[in-house]
Design a protein around this motif. Sequence first.
Motif, PDB file in Angstrom:
ATOM      1  N   UNK A 215       0.808  -1.211   0.000  1.00  0.00           N
ATOM      2  CA  UNK A 215       0.000   0.000   0.000  1.00  0.00           C
ATOM      3  C   UNK A 215       0.839   1.257   0.000  1.00  0.00           C
ATOM      4  N   UNK A 216       1.925   1.258   0.789  1.00  0.00           N
ATOM      5  CA  UNK A 216       2.814   2.422   0.815  1.00  0.00           C
ATOM      6  C   UNK A 216       3.432   2.661  -0.553  1.00  0.00           C
ATOM      7  N   UNK A 217       3.907   1.605  -1.199  1.00  0.00           N
ATOM      8  CA  UNK A 217       4.535   1.770  -2.511  1.00  0.00           C
ATOM      9  C   UNK A 217       3.529   2.251  -3.562  1.00  0.00           C
ATOM     10  N   UNK A 218       2.288   1.787  -3.466  1.00  0.00           N
ATOM     11  CA  UNK A 218       1.256   2.262  -4.395  1.00  0.00           C
ATOM     12  C   UNK A 218       0.997   3.752  -4.170  1.00  0.00           C
ATOM     13  N   UNK A 219       0.948   4.166  -2.909  1.00  0.00           N
ATOM     14  CA  UNK A 219       0.766   5.588  -2.615  1.00  0.00           C
ATOM     15  C   UNK A 219       1.948   6.405  -3.144  1.00  0.00           C
ATOM     16  N   UNK A 220       3.145   5.931  -2.943  1.00  0.00           N
ATOM     17  CA  UNK A 220       4.348   6.589  -3.465  1.00  0.00           C
ATOM     18  C   UNK A 220       4.234   6.741  -4.979  1.00  0.00           C
ATOM     19  N   UNK A 221       3.836   5.682  -5.644  1.00  0.00           N
ATOM     20  CA  UNK A 221       3.659   5.691  -7.105  1.00  0.00           C
ATOM     21  C   UNK A 221       2.587   6.701  -7.523  1.00  0.00           C
ATOM     22  N   UNK A 222       1.445   6.663  -6.846  1.00  0.00           N
ATOM     23  CA  UNK A 222       0.356   7.560  -7.195  1.00  0.00           C
ATOM     24  C   UNK A 222       0.662   9.014  -6.924  1.00  0.00           C
ATOM     25  N   UNK A 223       1.587   9.265  -5.996  1.00  0.00           N
ATOM     26  CA  UNK A 223       1.931  10.640  -5.626  1.00  0.00           C
ATOM     27  C   UNK A 223       2.578  11.411  -6.784  1.00  0.00           C
ATOM     28  N   UNK A 224       3.156  10.696  -7.734  1.00  0.00           N
ATOM     29  CA  UNK A 224       3.704  11.391  -8.908  1.00  0.00           C
ATOM     30  C   UNK A 224       2.592  12.068  -9.692  1.00  0.00           C
ATOM     31  N   UNK A 225       1.427  11.455  -9.697  1.00  0.00           N
ATOM     32  CA  UNK A 225       0.273  12.102 -10.314  1.00  0.00           C
ATOM     33  C   UNK A 225      -0.255  13.221  -9.449  1.00  0.00           C
ATOM     34  N   UNK A 226      -0.248  12.991  -8.149  1.00  0.00           N
ATOM     35  CA  UNK A 226      -0.739  13.978  -7.192  1.00  0.00           C
ATOM     36  C   UNK A 226       0.015  15.301  -7.334  1.00  0.00           C
ATOM     37  N   UNK A 227       1.345  15.224  -7.283  1.00  0.00           N
ATOM     38  CA  UNK A 227       2.162  16.426  -7.375  1.00  0.00           C
ATOM     39  C   UNK A 227       2.441  16.822  -8.821  1.00  0.00           C
ATOM     40  N   UNK A 228       2.732  15.835  -9.650  1.00  0.00           N
ATOM     41  CA  UNK A 228       3.047  16.137 -11.048  1.00  0.00           C
ATOM     42  C   UNK A 228       1.885  16.756 -11.791  1.00  0.00           C
TER      43      UNK A 228
END
Length: 413
Positions: A215-228
């Motif tokens: 779950x943490x790694x998925x959140x890390x991955x999704x955060x590129x969309x969040x900030x990007x």
Amino acid sequence: MDTIVETNYAIDTFYFLVMGVLVMFMACGFSMLEAGMVRARNTAEILTKNVTLYSIACIMYLIIGYAIMYGGTDGWLPTFDYFGLGDEHTAEAVASGDAYYSLRSDYFFQVVFVATAMSIVSGAVAERMKLWAFLAFAVVMTGVIYPIQGMWTWGGGFLSEGGYLDFAGSGIVHLAGAAAALAGVMVLGARKGKYSADGRPQALPGCNMPLATLGMFILWFGWFGFNGGSQLQLSTIENANAVAQVFVNTNIAAAGGLVAALILAKVWFGKADLTMALNGALAGLVSITAEPLAGTAMESVVIGAIGGILVVGSIVLLDRVLKIDDPVGAISVHGVCGIWGVIAVIFTNEDASFLWQIIGILAIFAWVFVTSLIVWFILKAIMGIRVSEEEEAAGVDQSETGIEAYPEFVPSN
């Protein structure tokens, strides 16, 4: 219409949609993280909360939330220049340079942020809240509470006019979600068995650390969309370079947060605590979210590392001193580090005002916390928000969903 203008509009719309899909995938990350951090007998219920809150957020933001947030404001209140999503951009607006991407792509990108804020609440109130009380709160949070403070900031309201800066939502999304979670936990109380008779906190370990790590790694991955995605455009050299910088800073801040939290845990507890490492990475991500563009990569490491240190201290403080029972550390990760992220903007963005960053923190927290507290008390009076002691002991999977996530496994605690 100029072919280049059309192409840029298509590129930026597609980019916005793809970034939104990445953020939507964070719903999976929250689900897996929370499912791993709770006890086995509460897993199906927390998964039910996560899939349903996402759906509620999409519906409520479509009906009213988007119009509150972006349908015009007098600074404090919405003017409702349109309801729903409003009219899509015309070819003339695109040709004149007044529109760079589809309004529908903007709604999609924004709604996944709303769901993220609500997901923060889910983990904090886990293992003892009634499912339908939580979902009732989600209706109000995603339809009204979140959009109003979003209107004050990204919607052009008084905080935006004053100079409050929050690139992708350390305060607007994360602090808001944590404030709602804190209000809920205070009304709800701690889990049965969390504190001994003399007030000492008792460990209630999660059931699945591999799932929590995923779950943490998925959140890390999704955060590129969040900030990007919060750069809003990609189609020029300047914007493309900016998006790349945001990705680098986002990634390295998470790394700094994880390493700092792990080192502190080793020094403080004598062990390399995996849960602190996971929350450290998320703390770094939350901390850099308010300004992932202006700073350098090395500055981002420091910002993320400070977030990792803060989250370990905050989790211990809330658990041992304040007796606030947060099974996944959501209030610390998103609240404390959300505040730090908003303040950290002043160190990397010369346009930031310390005064307005503080005003923004206070306004967002006060609005969300007070309104959430009122809603939680109303729900408590009308339908109750906590399951019975017997239902909590047996696990909310049985009482709230009738389905066990691990039917062949009989937990010992």
